[in-house]
Design a protein around this motif. Sequence first.
Motif, PDB file in Angstrom:
ATOM      1  N   LEU A  68      45.598  52.023  27.831  1.00 43.65           N
ATOM      2  CA  LEU A  68      46.298  51.391  28.939  1.00 43.65           C
ATOM      3  C   LEU A  68      47.746  51.846  28.963  1.00 43.65           C
ATOM      4  N   ILE A  69      48.333  51.800  30.154  1.00 40.57           N
ATOM      5  CA  ILE A  69      49.763  52.039  30.305  1.00 40.57           C
ATOM      6  C   ILE A  69      50.335  50.912  31.153  1.00 40.57           C
ATOM      7  N   ASP A  70      51.655  50.745  31.122  1.00 41.30           N
ATOM      8  CA  ASP A  70      52.285  49.767  32.007  1.00 41.30           C
ATOM      9  C   ASP A  70      51.993  50.137  33.461  1.00 41.30           C
ATOM     10  N   ASN A  71      51.711  49.130  34.258  1.00 44.15           N
ATOM     11  CA  ASN A  71      51.389  49.341  35.668  1.00 44.15           C
ATOM     12  C   ASN A  71      52.632  49.115  36.514  1.00 44.15           C
ATOM     13  N   ALA A  72      53.261  50.196  36.906  1.00 44.02           N
ATOM     14  CA  ALA A  72      54.459  50.101  37.735  1.00 44.02           C
ATOM     15  C   ALA A  72      54.138  49.571  39.128  1.00 44.02           C
ATOM     16  N   HIS A  73      52.848  49.520  39.479  1.00 46.60           N
ATOM     17  CA  HIS A  73      52.432  49.077  40.810  1.00 46.60           C
ATOM     18  C   HIS A  73      51.793  47.690  40.773  1.00 46.60           C
ATOM     19  N   THR A  74      52.001  46.950  39.697  1.00 44.01           N
ATOM     20  CA  THR A  74      51.454  45.598  39.608  1.00 44.01           C
ATOM     21  C   THR A  74      51.996  44.709  40.730  1.00 44.01           C
ATOM     22  N   LEU A  75      51.204  43.713  41.101  1.00 39.80           N
ATOM     23  CA  LEU A  75      51.665  42.730  42.084  1.00 39.80           C
ATOM     24  C   LEU A  75      52.411  41.571  41.432  1.00 39.80           C
ATOM     25  N   LEU A  76      52.569  41.618  40.117  1.00 34.16           N
ATOM     26  CA  LEU A  76      53.178  40.497  39.408  1.00 34.16           C
ATOM     27  C   LEU A  76      54.635  40.279  39.785  1.00 34.16           C
ATOM     28  N   ASP A  77      55.277  41.273  40.374  1.00 33.22           N
ATOM     29  CA  ASP A  77      56.665  41.067  40.792  1.00 33.22           C
ATOM     30  C   ASP A  77      56.769  40.191  42.038  1.00 33.22           C
ATOM     31  N   VAL A  78      55.653  40.055  42.797  1.00 33.86           N
ATOM     32  CA  VAL A  78      55.709  39.235  44.006  1.00 33.86           C
ATOM     33  C   VAL A  78      54.812  38.002  43.947  1.00 33.86           C
ATOM     34  N   THR A  79      53.876  37.963  42.991  1.00 34.15           N
ATOM     35  CA  THR A  79      52.965  36.816  42.911  1.00 34.15           C
ATOM     36  C   THR A  79      52.455  36.657  41.492  1.00 34.15           C
ATOM     37  N   ASP A  80      52.257  35.413  41.063  1.00 33.30           N
ATOM     38  CA  ASP A  80      51.509  35.180  39.832  1.00 33.30           C
ATOM     39  C   ASP A  80      50.047  35.553  40.087  1.00 33.30           C
ATOM     40  N   LEU A  81      49.324  35.873  39.010  1.00 30.38           N
ATOM     41  CA  LEU A  81      47.969  36.394  39.137  1.00 30.38           C
ATOM     42  C   LEU A  81      47.015  35.630  38.236  1.00 30.38           C
ATOM     43  N   VAL A  82      45.844  35.286  38.747  1.00 34.98           N
ATOM     44  CA  VAL A  82      44.805  34.628  37.955  1.00 34.98           C
ATOM     45  C   VAL A  82      43.500  35.380  38.180  1.00 34.98           C
ATOM     46  N   PHE A  83      43.000  36.048  37.148  1.00 35.59           N
ATOM     47  CA  PHE A  83      41.759  36.811  37.238  1.00 35.59           C
ATOM     48  C   PHE A  83      40.611  35.949  36.728  1.00 35.59           C
ATOM     49  N   ILE A  84      39.557  35.849  37.525  1.00 41.30           N
ATOM     50  CA  ILE A  84      38.431  34.958  37.239  1.00 41.30           C
ATOM     51  C   ILE A  84      37.159  35.776  37.076  1.00 41.30           C
ATOM     52  N   ASP A  85      36.448  35.527  35.975  1.00 42.62           N
ATOM     53  CA  ASP A  85      35.128  36.121  35.770  1.00 42.62           C
ATOM     54  C   ASP A  85      34.063  35.069  36.075  1.00 42.62           C
ATOM     55  N   PRO A  86      33.277  35.243  37.131  1.00 33.95           N
ATOM     56  CA  PRO A  86      32.227  34.265  37.440  1.00 33.95           C
ATOM     57  C   PRO A  86      31.211  34.135  36.298  1.00 33.95           C
ATOM     58  N   VAL A  87      30.478  33.061  36.305  1.00 38.31           N
ATOM     59  CA  VAL A  87      29.520  32.771  35.231  1.00 38.31           C
ATOM     60  C   VAL A  87      28.550  33.936  35.050  1.00 38.31           C
ATOM     61  N   SER A  88      28.352  34.309  33.784  1.00 33.99           N
ATOM     62  CA  SER A  88      27.499  35.418  33.330  1.00 33.99           C
ATOM     63  C   SER A  88      28.175  36.768  33.453  1.00 33.99           C
ATOM     64  N   THR A  89      29.467  36.818  33.805  1.00 33.26           N
ATOM     65  CA  THR A  89      30.238  38.050  33.753  1.00 33.26           C
ATOM     66  C   THR A  89      31.383  37.842  32.767  1.00 33.26           C
ATOM     67  N   GLY A  90      31.975  38.947  32.302  1.00 30.64           N
ATOM     68  CA  GLY A  90      33.042  38.823  31.311  1.00 30.64           C
ATOM     69  C   GLY A  90      32.584  38.003  30.126  1.00 30.64           C
ATOM     70  N   TYR A  91      33.412  37.032  29.711  1.00 32.10           N
ATOM     71  CA  TYR A  91      33.046  36.093  28.649  1.00 32.10           C
ATOM     72  C   TYR A  91      32.574  34.749  29.211  1.00 32.10           C
ATOM     73  N   SER A  92      32.344  34.666  30.505  1.00 28.13           N
ATOM     74  CA  SER A  92      31.937  33.407  31.140  1.00 28.13           C
ATOM     75  C   SER A  92      30.441  33.187  30.935  1.00 28.13           C
ATOM     76  N   ARG A  93      30.088  31.954  30.567  1.00 30.77           N
ATOM     77  CA  ARG A  93      28.697  31.649  30.302  1.00 30.77           C
ATOM     78  C   ARG A  93      28.362  30.228  30.767  1.00 30.77           C
ATOM     79  N   ALA A  94      27.099  30.015  31.098  1.00 31.02           N
ATOM     80  CA  ALA A  94      26.613  28.663  31.339  1.00 31.02           C
ATOM     81  C   ALA A  94      26.670  27.887  30.032  1.00 31.02           C
TER      82      ALA A  94
END
Length: 494
Positions: free
Chosen positions: A123-149
């Motif tokens: 990974l490298i720093d993302n100079a094009h991140t949207l974090l300078d204009v908005t807070d960010l919340v990334f969500i993994d729906p159930v059964s994706t990422g580490y999300s589980r029933a």
Amino acid sequence: MTQEPAPQTPAQPSAAALQDHLVVTHHTLTVGGAELRYTATAGTLVLREERHKDGVWEGDKPKATVFVVAYSKDGADPGRRPVTFAFNGGPGSSSVWLHLGALGPKRVLMDELGHPTPPPYRLIDNAHTLLDVTDLVFIDPVSTGYSRAAPGEKPADFHAFNEDIASVGDVIRLYTSRYGRWSSPKFLIGESYGTTRAAGLAGYLQERHGMYLSGLMLVSSVLDFQTLLFEAGNDLPYSLFLPAYTATAWYHSRLPEALQRRPLREVLREVEAFALGEYALALLQGANLEAERRAEVARTLARYTGLSEAYVERCDLRLEIGRFTKELLRDAGRTVGRLDSRFTGFDRDAAGERPLYDPSYATIQGPYTATLNDYVRRELGFASDLPYEILTNLYETWSYKAFENRFVSVSDTLRKAMSINPHLKVHVASGVFDLATPYFATAYTLSHLGLAPELRGNLSTSTYEAGHMMYVHEASLAKLKGELGRFILTSQAT
């Protein structure tokens, strides 16, 4: 960076004992020449069932643990600072693509066209991140990422159109309440099926939780599945995919010289007119199309796609995506990508009807998987023995029972949400080399929303000379940041 606490793997408790497991770390990043200090919160939130029994509300039964990664700018007023909830699609995809490709403070290192470096990846720093204009919340729906029933719950109960919207919507409501964001300007950004989810959420959040949004950002959009599904009797996709076929043939230098030397945008305008005019009319006539007119349409299709007239005729003037991606470069023993047709791949032989894999997905799968698994442990301090489900095949069994006997569509849900909340703005980003959700299919859908004339100005669009994940192309990533950043800043109440 300071980190608290060290990475740890939570035990696997019973359903009754499930608790949130969140890790907080602190970081700095330089964006636009200025230092940005931010806090990352990574881990699992427990979703609990709302039940009424004998007139008494019970809200303690866990139904799922949902993995989120949230970034907030230090020192900002949460009551005024925008917050954006992000997710990808599939169905069955984690949020890794938007997270580490476009929006987050880190991104996967690729070359400027989107090709990966040799493994191992970083990974490298993302100079094009949207974090300078908005807070960010990334969500993994159930059964994706580490999300589980939760233990004792059926995962399949979350793998359906309405149930998915409800669970993701409840995560948004829960985060908004716990972190004091009810007075923040709130945005959603979804990609691919995530745009279907985002439109559905705009309606669900308004009607179920009274949460009115400031804006939706739809990346590689699909709001009406009729525009994409090559089903017998549905001629619409053949017209709507055609400009993307032309763009692909242009990119690989397969068009006649007279078209090849012209600017792509100019060529596409010509093809778009043909697609919704002469070509659409020819398809509507079916077997009643006169032989002379049919031959003329076949010649034009061949000219605009780089395929032979004979092949176009054998396909009955109807070029399904799998056939096109196999046929265009067949003589070179190559196939073109579905997610991004700039990329090419190799099959066992050149005689098949469809490609054996999508080379554009193969290009990104390894880099994003490796870097995500390292990043959440090494920098965000969260660890789990569960596999991080990057992209599952849930789309094969996903339930659309709410749309039985008709095409899935959230177009009217979006129209209704924008009508009820006339301040809701929508921005749609599309890649011209995207054969999964073609830009012209999106344009067709937007022109058929049925919005009141005074609300049409709430829609804006941008296009990119890249594919479904246009942000893997560095120039497109920079443009996307500019478009989305302006959209957020101009969509807030003054």
